[in-house]
Scaffold this motif. Sequence first.
Motif, PDB file in Angstrom:
ATOM      1  N   ASP A 257      21.919   1.126   3.913  1.00 23.48           N
ATOM      2  CA  ASP A 257      21.226   2.396   4.106  1.00 23.48           C
ATOM      3  C   ASP A 257      19.741   2.202   3.858  1.00 23.48           C
ATOM      4  O   ASP A 257      19.341   1.698   2.788  1.00 23.48           O
ATOM      5  CB  ASP A 257      21.760   3.465   3.143  1.00 23.48           C
ATOM      6  N   PHE A 258      18.924   2.623   4.820  1.00 25.56           N
ATOM      7  CA  PHE A 258      17.466   2.575   4.704  1.00 25.56           C
ATOM      8  C   PHE A 258      16.949   4.009   4.752  1.00 25.56           C
ATOM      9  O   PHE A 258      16.966   4.639   5.813  1.00 25.56           O
ATOM     10  CB  PHE A 258      16.864   1.735   5.835  1.00 25.56           C
ATOM     11  N   VAL A 259      16.513   4.506   3.610  1.00 23.86           N
ATOM     12  CA  VAL A 259      16.206   5.930   3.489  1.00 23.86           C
ATOM     13  C   VAL A 259      14.807   6.122   2.884  1.00 23.86           C
ATOM     14  O   VAL A 259      14.511   5.611   1.801  1.00 23.86           O
ATOM     15  CB  VAL A 259      17.251   6.644   2.603  1.00 23.86           C
ATOM     16  N   ARG A 260      13.955   6.816   3.606  1.00 22.40           N
ATOM     17  CA  ARG A 260      12.625   7.235   3.138  1.00 22.40           C
ATOM     18  C   ARG A 260      11.754   6.056   2.699  1.00 22.40           C
ATOM     19  O   ARG A 260      11.001   6.137   1.721  1.00 22.40           O
ATOM     20  CB  ARG A 260      12.738   8.268   2.005  1.00 22.40           C
ATOM     21  N   ASN A 261      11.818   4.965   3.424  1.00 24.53           N
ATOM     22  CA  ASN A 261      10.927   3.846   3.179  1.00 24.53           C
ATOM     23  C   ASN A 261       9.680   3.949   4.051  1.00 24.53           C
ATOM     24  O   ASN A 261       9.642   4.723   5.014  1.00 24.53           O
ATOM     25  CB  ASN A 261      11.648   2.528   3.483  1.00 24.53           C
ATOM     26  N   GLY A 262       8.657   3.167   3.746  1.00 23.67           N
ATOM     27  CA  GLY A 262       7.525   3.057   4.649  1.00 23.67           C
ATOM     28  C   GLY A 262       7.970   2.361   5.925  1.00 23.67           C
ATOM     29  O   GLY A 262       8.115   2.976   6.980  1.00 23.67           O
ATOM     30  N   TRP A 263       8.212   1.071   5.832  1.00 22.80           N
ATOM     31  CA  TRP A 263       8.919   0.314   6.878  1.00 22.80           C
ATOM     32  C   TRP A 263      10.337   0.080   6.370  1.00 22.80           C
ATOM     33  O   TRP A 263      10.518  -0.464   5.271  1.00 22.80           O
ATOM     34  CB  TRP A 263       8.269  -1.042   7.129  1.00 22.80           C
ATOM     35  N   ALA A 264      11.334   0.456   7.140  1.00 17.19           N
ATOM     36  CA  ALA A 264      12.709   0.177   6.712  1.00 17.19           C
ATOM     37  C   ALA A 264      12.993  -1.318   6.812  1.00 17.19           C
ATOM     38  O   ALA A 264      13.443  -1.944   5.849  1.00 17.19           O
ATOM     39  CB  ALA A 264      13.703   0.961   7.553  1.00 17.19           C
ATOM     40  N   VAL A 265      12.716  -1.905   7.983  1.00 16.15           N
ATOM     41  CA  VAL A 265      12.960  -3.337   8.218  1.00 16.15           C
ATOM     42  C   VAL A 265      11.754  -3.910   8.946  1.00 16.15           C
ATOM     43  O   VAL A 265      11.266  -3.314   9.914  1.00 16.15           O
ATOM     44  CB  VAL A 265      14.236  -3.559   9.057  1.00 16.15           C
ATOM     45  N   ARG A 266      11.286  -5.053   8.491  1.00 15.68           N
ATOM     46  CA  ARG A 266      10.260  -5.804   9.222  1.00 15.68           C
ATOM     47  C   ARG A 266      10.861  -7.158   9.597  1.00 15.68           C
ATOM     48  O   ARG A 266      11.334  -7.902   8.737  1.00 15.68           O
ATOM     49  CB  ARG A 266       8.997  -6.001   8.390  1.00 15.68           C
ATOM     50  N   VAL A 267      10.840  -7.443  10.888  1.00 17.47           N
ATOM     51  CA  VAL A 267      11.385  -8.687  11.412  1.00 17.47           C
ATOM     52  C   VAL A 267      10.234  -9.470  12.035  1.00 17.47           C
ATOM     53  O   VAL A 267       9.736  -9.106  13.105  1.00 17.47           O
ATOM     54  CB  VAL A 267      12.481  -8.417  12.462  1.00 17.47           C
ATOM     55  N   LEU A 268       9.795 -10.530  11.376  1.00 16.54           N
ATOM     56  CA  LEU A 268       8.676 -11.305  11.902  1.00 16.54           C
ATOM     57  C   LEU A 268       9.154 -12.297  12.963  1.00 16.54           C
ATOM     58  O   LEU A 268      10.356 -12.546  13.131  1.00 16.54           O
ATOM     59  CB  LEU A 268       7.956 -12.033  10.767  1.00 16.54           C
ATOM     60  N   ALA A 269       8.192 -12.861  13.670  1.00 21.08           N
ATOM     61  CA  ALA A 269       8.515 -13.687  14.833  1.00 21.08           C
ATOM     62  C   ALA A 269       9.389 -14.881  14.474  1.00 21.08           C
ATOM     63  O   ALA A 269      10.197 -15.329  15.283  1.00 21.08           O
ATOM     64  CB  ALA A 269       7.221 -14.157  15.491  1.00 21.08           C
ATOM     65  N   GLY A 270       9.243 -15.409  13.266  1.00 18.98           N
ATOM     66  CA  GLY A 270      10.008 -16.591  12.887  1.00 18.98           C
ATOM     67  C   GLY A 270      11.421 -16.317  12.429  1.00 18.98           C
ATOM     68  O   GLY A 270      12.140 -17.250  12.055  1.00 18.98           O
ATOM     69  N   ALA A 271      11.856 -15.060  12.447  1.00 18.35           N
ATOM     70  CA  ALA A 271      13.228 -14.719  12.045  1.00 18.35           C
ATOM     71  C   ALA A 271      14.140 -14.818  13.265  1.00 18.35           C
ATOM     72  O   ALA A 271      13.987 -14.051  14.216  1.00 18.35           O
ATOM     73  CB  ALA A 271      13.271 -13.322  11.445  1.00 18.35           C
ATOM     74  N   GLU A 272      15.100 -15.708  13.233  1.00 19.52           N
ATOM     75  CA  GLU A 272      15.911 -16.019  14.412  1.00 19.52           C
ATOM     76  C   GLU A 272      17.392 -15.731  14.173  1.00 19.52           C
ATOM     77  O   GLU A 272      17.931 -16.035  13.099  1.00 19.52           O
ATOM     78  CB  GLU A 272      15.754 -17.507  14.769  1.00 19.52           C
ATOM     79  N   ASP A 273      18.025 -15.160  15.186  1.00 19.08           N
ATOM     80  CA  ASP A 273      19.487 -15.026  15.247  1.00 19.08           C
ATOM     81  C   ASP A 273      20.072 -14.244  14.077  1.00 19.08           C
ATOM     82  O   ASP A 273      21.179 -14.535  13.609  1.00 19.08           O
ATOM     83  CB  ASP A 273      20.146 -16.411  15.321  1.00 19.08           C
ATOM     84  N   ASN A 274      19.337 -13.259  13.598  1.00 15.46           N
ATOM     85  CA  ASN A 274      19.890 -12.347  12.599  1.00 15.46           C
ATOM     86  C   ASN A 274      20.585 -11.195  13.310  1.00 15.46           C
ATOM     87  O   ASN A 274      20.132 -10.742  14.370  1.00 15.46           O
ATOM     88  CB  ASN A 274      18.775 -11.817  11.696  1.00 15.46           C
ATOM     89  N   LEU A 275      21.670 -10.703  12.731  1.00 17.55           N
ATOM     90  CA  LEU A 275      22.418  -9.595  13.325  1.00 17.55           C
ATOM     91  C   LEU A 275      22.399  -8.416  12.364  1.00 17.55           C
ATOM     92  O   LEU A 275      22.819  -8.541  11.206  1.00 17.55           O
ATOM     93  CB  LEU A 275      23.866 -10.015  13.612  1.00 17.55           C
ATOM     94  N   LEU A 276      21.895  -7.261  12.830  1.00 13.88           N
ATOM     95  CA  LEU A 276      21.833  -6.038  12.030  1.00 13.88           C
ATOM     96  C   LEU A 276      22.770  -5.014  12.658  1.00 13.88           C
ATOM     97  O   LEU A 276      22.527  -4.550  13.780  1.00 13.88           O
ATOM     98  CB  LEU A 276      20.405  -5.504  11.957  1.00 13.88           C
TER      99      LEU A 276
END
Length: 400
Positions: A278-297
């Motif tokens: 659960d991502f609730v009332r955050n500034g950025w909930a998720v930040r995925v930078l260019a070097g992050a590979e093959d993650n599944l959300l």
Amino acid sequence: MFVSPAPGTDRGRYPVVSRVTDALQRVARYGVVVVEAGVYREPTTDVNAPVTLVGRPGAVLDGAGTKEILAVGADSVTIRGLTFRNTGTSQATDRAALRVVEAGGCLIEDNRFENTLFGVYLQRASSCLVRRNKLWGMEGSQTVTGNGLHSWSSHNVVFEDNEIIGHRDGIYFEFTTASTARRNVSRDSRRYGLHFMFSDSCRYESNTFYNNESGVAVMYAKYITMTGNRFERNRGSAAYGLLLKEISDSKVLGNKFVENSIGLHLEGANRNEVFDNDFVRNGWAVRVLAGAEDNLLRGNLFSGNVFDVGTNSRLSNSTFEGNWWDRYRGYDLDRNGRGDVPHAPVRLFALLVEQSPPALVLVRSLLVDMLDVAERVVPALTPVTLRDHAPLMRAPRSIQ
């Protein structure tokens, strides 16, 4: 205080001594030293045999601001019910209230640590359990404070049900393997609530990381499981709920990220599963930078965040699938519970902020609302690879 060869032995048969050091010299292997109420200021005390050291209420071991207090160098030692106080600070050594060195099978429980540089320091230890302790750090910045629970080059250790307040890092794991931190509360840390480096096959379960300067950092590791934790109000210009850097083949399951500057930050993180969070009332909930590979959300809930997803690149090989977004405005004609049109969680304005952070002051302006509307109508700039092609129509859980 008095010594006996085993728990429950008649006190009257064994001598009463006035110093902890003297009691430890007289006690038999696997015997018990009971420390009566009082303040004991002694040189650093060594425990070199398997014994149990138990404190009566009010038993205080005081370092007088100049030294480590207790050093354990034997297997099967139990430390229970004591208050450790006033190690003083040191720029030359990692001074600890209680240090375990090259020992195994130790139990450290129900103690208090007050105004200590490092609280419990495990150094090349194994199979130790540290539980139900309460630790308060020293006043001052992170440069003059140490860590609450510190594990270095250790194996199969467990930290559980501890409360750590005001240290540099609440919990620190380095070169530690097959170990667990569960049901701890780490708050008001000068740096990280949990700091973790070069440690594989560890688990973090049902911990609370609250109001820490930089949140939690898990770095340079693989095969990590993080489940049921709460990351809350970790705020600042460089603050994360959870930073995953150079971490692979790990799982982030069923956690809550509430009111952090950045909920989850992925940098150089590969092949990780981020499910049912659960991502609730955050500034950025998720930040995925260019070097992050093959993650599944998948199966995550996004509600009330300023930005649901941020990135520094229009190219990404991570996948969002079957999440619930409070900003989704699609429809479900076939009534299968999934939206019929994809959702683009990266706002155009978020991409602009990546290029020019001062633009963030416009986040509540009419101009930004117009940009969002235009991008939904003609989604030309937001990253195609970060779209959720099967967004959930209903929240999978209640929002907390």
